[in-house]
Write a protein that holds these residues in place. Structure first.
Motif, mmCIF file in Angstrom:
data_model
loop_
_atom_site.group_PDB
_atom_site.id
_atom_site.type_symbol
_atom_site.label_atom_id
_atom_site.label_comp_id
_atom_site.label_asym_id
_atom_site.label_seq_id
_atom_site.Cartn_x
_atom_site.Cartn_y
_atom_site.Cartn_z
ATOM 1 N N GLU A 12 44.460 41.792 35.130
ATOM 2 C CA GLU A 12 45.923 41.836 35.148
ATOM 3 C C GLU A 12 46.333 43.216 34.660
ATOM 4 O O GLU A 12 46.219 43.522 33.478
ATOM 5 N N ALA A 13 46.816 44.053 35.564
ATOM 6 C CA ALA A 13 47.099 45.446 35.224
ATOM 7 C C ALA A 13 48.150 45.548 34.123
ATOM 8 O O ALA A 13 49.192 44.898 34.174
ATOM 9 N N ASP A 14 47.843 46.354 33.103
ATOM 10 C CA ASP A 14 48.790 46.622 32.020
ATOM 11 C C ASP A 14 49.533 47.931 32.220
ATOM 12 O O ASP A 14 50.686 48.052 31.811
ATOM 13 N N PHE A 15 48.870 48.933 32.822
ATOM 14 C CA PHE A 15 49.549 50.201 33.076
ATOM 15 C C PHE A 15 48.777 50.987 34.126
ATOM 16 O O PHE A 15 47.659 50.630 34.483
ATOM 17 N N GLU A 16 49.418 52.056 34.611
ATOM 18 C CA GLU A 16 48.842 52.891 35.653
ATOM 19 C C GLU A 16 48.657 54.315 35.166
ATOM 20 O O GLU A 16 49.420 54.811 34.334
ATOM 21 N N LEU A 17 47.638 54.973 35.699
ATOM 22 C CA LEU A 17 47.395 56.387 35.456
ATOM 23 C C LEU A 17 47.214 57.064 36.809
ATOM 24 O O LEU A 17 46.393 56.630 37.613
ATOM 25 N N LEU A 57 43.400 57.198 27.497
ATOM 26 C CA LEU A 57 43.320 55.815 27.020
ATOM 27 C C LEU A 57 44.140 55.654 25.740
ATOM 28 O O LEU A 57 43.956 56.416 24.784
ATOM 29 N N PRO A 58 45.025 54.662 25.687
ATOM 30 C CA PRO A 58 45.835 54.470 24.472
ATOM 31 C C PRO A 58 45.004 54.143 23.241
ATOM 32 O O PRO A 58 45.312 54.578 22.140
ATOM 33 N N ASN A 59 43.939 53.343 23.423
ATOM 34 C CA ASN A 59 43.115 52.921 22.293
ATOM 35 C C ASN A 59 41.660 52.874 22.755
ATOM 36 O O ASN A 59 41.242 51.906 23.399
ATOM 37 N N THR A 80 45.771 56.766 42.027
ATOM 38 C CA THR A 80 46.402 55.983 40.977
ATOM 39 C C THR A 80 45.458 54.866 40.565
ATOM 40 O O THR A 80 45.014 54.082 41.397
ATOM 41 N N LEU A 81 45.138 54.831 39.282
ATOM 42 C CA LEU A 81 44.247 53.816 38.734
ATOM 43 C C LEU A 81 45.057 52.844 37.886
ATOM 44 O O LEU A 81 45.953 53.246 37.138
ATOM 45 N N THR A 82 44.762 51.559 38.014
ATOM 46 C CA THR A 82 45.386 50.558 37.165
ATOM 47 C C THR A 82 44.377 50.089 36.131
ATOM 48 O O THR A 82 43.199 49.922 36.434
ATOM 49 N N LEU A 83 44.864 49.911 34.902
ATOM 50 C CA LEU A 83 43.988 49.537 33.795
ATOM 51 C C LEU A 83 44.485 48.258 33.139
ATOM 52 O O LEU A 83 45.695 48.036 33.014
ATOM 53 N N ASP A 84 43.550 47.443 32.729
ATOM 54 C CA ASP A 84 43.829 46.195 32.025
ATOM 55 C C ASP A 84 43.212 46.286 30.636
ATOM 56 O O ASP A 84 41.990 46.258 30.485
ATOM 57 N N ALA A 85 44.047 46.442 29.606
ATOM 58 C CA ALA A 85 43.548 46.482 28.238
ATOM 59 C C ALA A 85 42.945 45.129 27.887
ATOM 60 O O ALA A 85 43.568 44.082 28.090
ATOM 61 N N THR A 86 41.721 45.160 27.376
ATOM 62 C CA THR A 86 40.947 43.929 27.190
ATOM 63 C C THR A 86 40.319 43.917 25.798
ATOM 64 O O THR A 86 39.214 44.426 25.605
ATOM 65 N N PRO A 87 40.998 43.322 24.814
ATOM 66 C CA PRO A 87 40.512 43.386 23.432
ATOM 67 C C PRO A 87 39.510 42.313 23.037
ATOM 68 O O PRO A 87 38.990 42.346 21.922
ATOM 69 N N ALA A 88 39.232 41.348 23.912
ATOM 70 C CA ALA A 88 38.281 40.281 23.563
ATOM 71 C C ALA A 88 37.006 40.437 24.384
ATOM 72 O O ALA A 88 37.032 40.870 25.535
ATOM 73 N N PHE A 89 35.882 40.039 23.770
ATOM 74 C CA PHE A 89 34.572 40.272 24.377
ATOM 75 C C PHE A 89 33.680 39.066 24.128
ATOM 76 O O PHE A 89 33.465 38.656 22.984
ATOM 77 N N THR A 90 33.141 38.489 25.222
ATOM 78 C CA THR A 90 32.238 37.346 25.131
ATOM 79 C C THR A 90 30.925 37.678 25.825
ATOM 80 O O THR A 90 30.927 38.183 26.952
#
Length: 266
Positions: A112-117, A136-138, A229-239
């Motif tokens: 789910e795209a959060d932002f574009e670059l 990258l923001p974070n 144009t690249l779309t990025l999905d920030a993903t803070p959880a990891f399994t």
């Protein structure tokens, strides 16, 4: 001078506010299970030759619709785009993975795209990853990456199916087939992983490519383009789900394989 300082403070405030909103939204989605990077096995196990399939691809796509990996016995490169699992084989051919196919190592997420670059002229893979990393923001969380566009050139590779006893991945990669594409439309799919995943995942960028016709692609080694144009999905959880095989149980995961990974990825 005062107006300039005030303007810089306003810009910085807007950037920090946007970052806070993005991080909060991503954390909420992670709690809901929609912003999780789901991974099968570890990269060090794959480097050591643990190639037996540990999860069916049908089960993998229940965890995400975008990602990458490989197949049982290291039979080619995997690209998951819009929920379809593509297999780029060592002869350069591409097919939709068979329902009975399985993976020893893969990572997916519900994209789910959060932002574009938007990037301008990029002459190499190094320029692409350097530009992306600086934006990258974070950098201490995961990002899923998608892009569709026209590329001036793309260089990829795949890996041939192996037979037991499986050799280490660096041995396989020393003779990997390489493919070149020129003036081609296509898709990038992949991830940014933070440095702390060393040994478990691939720190930095890990990107795969498929041309628009779905007749070629693989693990991206190099590329160039004039505008993308690249779309990025920030993903803070990891399994991570670990294999239950004897090969995994007996592999030595204490050894530092960073040098092996560098040889394989580059």
């Amino acid at each position: 001078m005062k107006r300039t300082r005030l303007l810089l403070k306003i810009i910085l405030g807007v950037v920090l506010y946007a970052l806070a909103v993005l991080t909060t939204a991503a954390a909420v989605k992670a709690e809901q299970g929609t912003d999780t990077l789901f991974q099968v096995s570890t990269i060090d196990a794959l480097l050591d030759g643990v190639y037996d399939g540990a999860m069916p691809v049908t089960q993998l796509t229940a965890k995400g619709n975008a990602g990458l990996g490989t197949f049982h016995a290291l039979d080619g490169e995997m690209a998951v785009i819009d929920g379809i699992v593509y297999q780029v084989r060592a002869d350069g051919s591409v097919r939709v993975a068979q329902p009975e196919a399985s993976t020893p190592f893969a990572a997916v997420t519900p994209f789910e795209a959060d932002f574009e670059l938007t990037l301008g002229n990029v002459a190499s893979m190094r320029e692409l990853t350097s530009a992306l990393e600086s934006l990258l923001p974070n950098p201490n969380i995961f990002y899923a990456i998608r892009a569709t566009g026209r590329f001036s050139k793309v260089k990829t590779r795949s890996v041939p199916r192996q037979e037991k006893p499986y050799p280490p991945l660096k041995v396989v990669a020393a003779n990997q087939p390489v493919f070149h594409f020129a003036d081609v439309p296509g898709d990038i799919v992949g991830f940014w992983s933070p440095a702390f995943v060393k040994g478990v995942g691939v720190p930095g960028f890990h990107l795969h490519f498929l041309n628009a016709e779905r007749t070629g692609g693989g693990h991206m080694l190099d590329c160039s383009f004039e505008n993308l144009t690249l779309t990025l999905d920030a993903t803070p959880a990891f399994t991570v789900v670990l294999p239950q095989s004897e090969d995994f149980a007996t592999t030595d995961l204490a050894r530092d394989r960073a040098e092996d990974l560098h040889k394989v990825e580059k």
